[in-house]
Write a protein that holds these residues in place. Structure first.
Motif, PDB file in Angstrom:
ATOM      1  N   PHE A  30       0.598  -2.054   0.602  1.00  0.00           N
ATOM      2  CA  PHE A  30       1.418  -0.889   0.264  1.00  0.00           C
ATOM      3  C   PHE A  30       1.745  -0.981  -1.219  1.00  0.00           C
ATOM      4  CE2 PHE A  30       5.506   1.469   0.077  1.00  0.00           C
ATOM      5  CZ  PHE A  30       5.045   2.687   0.546  1.00  0.00           C
ATOM      6  N   VAL A  31       1.200  -0.059  -2.001  1.00  0.00           N
ATOM      7  CA  VAL A  31       1.344  -0.124  -3.462  1.00  0.00           C
ATOM      8  C   VAL A  31       1.672   1.246  -4.043  1.00  0.00           C
ATOM      9  CG1 VAL A  31      -0.227  -2.086  -3.765  1.00  0.00           C
ATOM     10  CG2 VAL A  31      -1.152   0.220  -3.822  1.00  0.00           C
ATOM     11  N   LYS A  32       2.295   1.211  -5.210  1.00  0.00           N
ATOM     12  CA  LYS A  32       2.545   2.439  -5.955  1.00  0.00           C
ATOM     13  C   LYS A  32       1.589   2.455  -7.139  1.00  0.00           C
ATOM     14  CE  LYS A  32       5.916   5.440  -7.977  1.00  0.00           C
ATOM     15  NZ  LYS A  32       7.278   5.740  -8.301  1.00  0.00           N
ATOM     16  N   GLU A  33       0.831   3.536  -7.237  1.00  0.00           N
ATOM     17  CA  GLU A  33      -0.097   3.715  -8.352  1.00  0.00           C
ATOM     18  C   GLU A  33       0.196   5.078  -8.953  1.00  0.00           C
ATOM     19  OE1 GLU A  33      -4.050   3.133  -6.834  1.00  0.00           O
ATOM     20  OE2 GLU A  33      -3.673   1.024  -6.413  1.00  0.00           O
ATOM     21  N   GLY A  34       0.696   5.072 -10.180  1.00  0.00           N
ATOM     22  CA  GLY A  34       1.125   6.318 -10.797  1.00  0.00           C
ATOM     23  C   GLY A  34       2.283   6.872  -9.992  1.00  0.00           C
ATOM     24  N   PRO A  35       2.251   8.170  -9.700  1.00  0.00           N
ATOM     25  CA  PRO A  35       3.364   8.762  -8.954  1.00  0.00           C
ATOM     26  C   PRO A  35       3.256   8.582  -7.430  1.00  0.00           C
ATOM     27  CG  PRO A  35       1.800  10.460  -9.547  1.00  0.00           C
ATOM     28  CD  PRO A  35       1.302   9.171 -10.184  1.00  0.00           C
ATOM     29  N   ASN A  36       2.120   8.064  -6.947  1.00  0.00           N
ATOM     30  CA  ASN A  36       1.869   8.016  -5.507  1.00  0.00           C
ATOM     31  C   ASN A  36       1.969   6.623  -4.913  1.00  0.00           C
ATOM     32  OD1 ASN A  36       1.167  10.829  -5.392  1.00  0.00           O
ATOM     33  ND2 ASN A  36      -0.826  10.298  -6.254  1.00  0.00           N
ATOM     34  N   PHE A  37       2.415   6.574  -3.645  1.00  0.00           N
ATOM     35  CA  PHE A  37       2.371   5.347  -2.858  1.00  0.00           C
ATOM     36  C   PHE A  37       1.116   5.410  -1.995  1.00  0.00           C
ATOM     37  CE2 PHE A  37       6.912   5.394  -3.743  1.00  0.00           C
ATOM     38  CZ  PHE A  37       7.177   4.034  -3.966  1.00  0.00           C
ATOM     39  N   TYR A  38       0.454   4.254  -1.822  1.00  0.00           N
ATOM     40  CA  TYR A  38      -0.735   4.156  -0.989  1.00  0.00           C
ATOM     41  C   TYR A  38      -0.525   3.082   0.067  1.00  0.00           C
ATOM     42  CZ  TYR A  38      -3.212   6.907  -4.476  1.00  0.00           C
ATOM     43  OH  TYR A  38      -3.603   7.912  -5.324  1.00  0.00           O
ATOM     44  N   LEU A  39      -0.848   3.419   1.291  1.00  0.00           N
ATOM     45  CA  LEU A  39      -0.887   2.440   2.369  1.00  0.00           C
ATOM     46  C   LEU A  39      -2.364   2.225   2.660  1.00  0.00           C
ATOM     47  CD1 LEU A  39       0.477   0.674   4.523  1.00  0.00           C
ATOM     48  CD2 LEU A  39       0.391   2.663   6.044  1.00  0.00           C
ATOM     49  N   ARG A  40      -2.844   1.027   2.343  1.00  0.00           N
ATOM     50  CA  ARG A  40      -4.266   0.727   2.518  1.00  0.00           C
ATOM     51  C   ARG A  40      -4.438  -0.250   3.675  1.00  0.00           C
ATOM     52  NH1 ARG A  40      -4.443   0.639  -3.612  1.00  0.00           N
ATOM     53  NH2 ARG A  40      -5.180   2.734  -4.073  1.00  0.00           N
ATOM     54  N   ILE A  41      -5.290   0.133   4.579  1.00  0.00           N
ATOM     55  CA  ILE A  41      -5.635  -0.688   5.732  1.00  0.00           C
ATOM     56  C   ILE A  41      -7.076  -1.140   5.506  1.00  0.00           C
ATOM     57  CG2 ILE A  41      -5.859  -0.788   8.244  1.00  0.00           C
ATOM     58  CD1 ILE A  41      -3.011   0.065   7.305  1.00  0.00           C
ATOM     59  N   TYR A  42      -7.278  -2.453   5.450  1.00  0.00           N
ATOM     60  CA  TYR A  42      -8.624  -3.000   5.279  1.00  0.00           C
ATOM     61  C   TYR A  42      -9.096  -3.525   6.626  1.00  0.00           C
ATOM     62  CZ  TYR A  42      -7.599  -2.676   0.317  1.00  0.00           C
ATOM     63  OH  TYR A  42      -7.266  -2.214  -0.936  1.00  0.00           O
ATOM     64  N   ILE A  71       7.813   4.039   7.303  1.00  0.00           N
ATOM     65  CA  ILE A  71       7.865   4.112   5.840  1.00  0.00           C
ATOM     66  C   ILE A  71       8.610   5.365   5.422  1.00  0.00           C
ATOM     67  CG2 ILE A  71       6.492   4.155   3.721  1.00  0.00           C
ATOM     68  CD1 ILE A  71       4.204   2.872   5.356  1.00  0.00           C
ATOM     69  N   SER A  72       9.676   5.174   4.650  1.00  0.00           N
ATOM     70  CA  SER A  72      10.501   6.326   4.254  1.00  0.00           C
ATOM     71  C   SER A  72       9.870   7.140   3.128  1.00  0.00           C
ATOM     72  CB  SER A  72      11.908   5.861   3.856  1.00  0.00           C
ATOM     73  OG  SER A  72      11.834   4.939   2.796  1.00  0.00           O
ATOM     74  N   GLU A  73       9.089   6.491   2.258  1.00  0.00           N
ATOM     75  CA  GLU A  73       8.450   7.194   1.146  1.00  0.00           C
ATOM     76  C   GLU A  73       7.233   7.978   1.631  1.00  0.00           C
ATOM     77  OE1 GLU A  73       8.986   3.884   1.163  1.00  0.00           O
ATOM     78  OE2 GLU A  73      10.256   3.426  -0.549  1.00  0.00           O
ATOM     79  N   ALA A  74       6.907   9.039   0.924  1.00  0.00           N
ATOM     80  CA  ALA A  74       5.648   9.740   1.179  1.00  0.00           C
ATOM     81  C   ALA A  74       4.527   8.844   0.665  1.00  0.00           C
ATOM     82  CB  ALA A  74       5.635  11.075   0.448  1.00  0.00           C
ATOM     83  N   TYR A  75       3.417   8.777   1.398  1.00  0.00           N
ATOM     84  CA  TYR A  75       2.328   7.899   1.001  1.00  0.00           C
ATOM     85  C   TYR A  75       0.997   8.498   1.419  1.00  0.00           C
ATOM     86  CZ  TYR A  75       2.423   6.537   5.899  1.00  0.00           C
ATOM     87  OH  TYR A  75       2.402   6.567   7.276  1.00  0.00           O
ATOM     88  N   ILE A  76      -0.062   7.956   0.847  1.00  0.00           N
ATOM     89  CA  ILE A  76      -1.424   8.342   1.186  1.00  0.00           C
ATOM     90  C   ILE A  76      -2.027   7.190   1.984  1.00  0.00           C
ATOM     91  CG2 ILE A  76      -3.715   8.887   0.252  1.00  0.00           C
ATOM     92  CD1 ILE A  76      -2.106   9.934  -2.284  1.00  0.00           C
ATOM     93  N   LEU A  77      -2.549   7.485   3.173  1.00  0.00           N
ATOM     94  CA  LEU A  77      -3.173   6.475   4.017  1.00  0.00           C
ATOM     95  C   LEU A  77      -4.649   6.364   3.674  1.00  0.00           C
ATOM     96  CD1 LEU A  77      -3.175   4.512   6.462  1.00  0.00           C
ATOM     97  CD2 LEU A  77      -3.625   6.514   7.911  1.00  0.00           C
ATOM     98  N   GLU A  78      -5.100   5.140   3.424  1.00  0.00           N
ATOM     99  CA  GLU A  78      -6.515   4.878   3.184  1.00  0.00           C
ATOM    100  C   GLU A  78      -6.960   3.756   4.111  1.00  0.00           C
ATOM    101  OE1 GLU A  78      -6.921   3.762  -0.933  1.00  0.00           O
ATOM    102  OE2 GLU A  78      -6.706   5.807  -1.637  1.00  0.00           O
ATOM    103  N   VAL A  79      -8.096   3.927   4.751  1.00  0.00           N
ATOM    104  CA  VAL A  79      -8.693   2.881   5.569  1.00  0.00           C
ATOM    105  C   VAL A  79     -10.062   2.596   4.981  1.00  0.00           C
ATOM    106  CG1 VAL A  79      -9.541   2.230   7.859  1.00  0.00           C
ATOM    107  CG2 VAL A  79      -7.457   3.616   7.644  1.00  0.00           C
ATOM    108  N   SER A  80     -10.316   1.314   4.693  1.00  0.00           N
ATOM    109  CA  SER A  80     -11.595   0.989   4.075  1.00  0.00           C
ATOM    110  C   SER A  80     -12.041  -0.430   4.408  1.00  0.00           C
ATOM    111  CB  SER A  80     -11.510   1.154   2.550  1.00  0.00           C
ATOM    112  OG  SER A  80     -10.688   0.160   1.988  1.00  0.00           O
ATOM    113  N   SER A  81     -13.238  -0.715   3.984  1.00  0.00           N
ATOM    114  CA  SER A  81     -13.819  -2.046   4.098  1.00  0.00           C
ATOM    115  C   SER A  81     -13.089  -2.971   3.134  1.00  0.00           C
ATOM    116  CB  SER A  81     -15.298  -1.966   3.721  1.00  0.00           C
ATOM    117  OG  SER A  81     -15.781  -3.218   3.335  1.00  0.00           O
ATOM    118  N   PRO A  82     -13.001  -4.259   3.439  1.00  0.00           N
ATOM    119  CA  PRO A  82     -12.382  -5.189   2.498  1.00  0.00           C
ATOM    120  C   PRO A  82     -13.275  -5.482   1.292  1.00  0.00           C
ATOM    121  CG  PRO A  82     -13.170  -6.378   4.414  1.00  0.00           C
ATOM    122  CD  PRO A  82     -13.374  -4.904   4.685  1.00  0.00           C
ATOM    123  N   GLY A  83     -14.518  -5.047   1.331  1.00  0.00           N
ATOM    124  CA  GLY A  83     -15.431  -5.269   0.217  1.00  0.00           C
ATOM    125  C   GLY A  83     -16.113  -6.627   0.286  1.00  0.00           C
TER     126      GLY A  83
END
Length: 155
Positions: A30-42, A71-83
């Protein structure tokens, strides 16, 4: 709430989705990048994960998170490969990747060095990560001193 707490809470919440499937939950971020929060599921699975797999997981996670709303903040959900350089975090990872080349980054330098590479020999009961360097030197790192541990990408 602190990002680490959110990551743990979300990880615990979505774990059942992965327990009864072919997928492995690798990490939650769960990270903030610029104005947005991202919830990343690997996520991963034997043979690697494809975009269709990410879509399946995303739908299931999204429904659960909407229902539980941890999560109280608005966020963008991303699901991806761990790379290719997937993180090695869980005890099971340290067993699964024994014999593989890994990169270790420390919080504090040891003999003026913070980054090390070697073959993973394992994690012992004292939480000591052991690697063998290219020079055949055995190095040991306390897990609490390790900022990150990832599979090395060798070209």
């Amino acid at each position: 709430m602190v990002a680490r707490d959110i990551e743990k809470q979300v990880s615990d919440l979505i774990a059942p989705i992965f327990e009864n499937s072919e997928y492995e939950l690798v990490d939650v971020e769960f990270v903030k990048e610029g104005p947005n929060f991202y919830l990343r599921i690997y996520a991963d699975k034997d043979g690697g994960i494809a975009i269709d797999d990410c879509e399946v997981i995303s739908r299931q996670v999204d429904v659960l998170l909407d229902e539980k709303d941890p999560i109280s903040e608005a966020y963008i959900l991303e699901v991806s490969s761990p790379g290719l350089d997937r993180p090695i975090k869980k005890d099971e990872d340290f067993v699964k990747f024994v014999g593989k080349m890994i990169d270790i980054k420390l919080y504090k330098a040891v003999e003026k060095q913070k980054e090390f590479q070697g073959i993973l020999l394992g994690l012992d009961e004292r939480d000591i990560i052991k690697i063998e360097t290219e020079e055949k030197e055995i190095l040991e790192f306390s897990r609490k001193d390790v900022a990150s541990c990832r599979l090395a990408v060798i070209f």
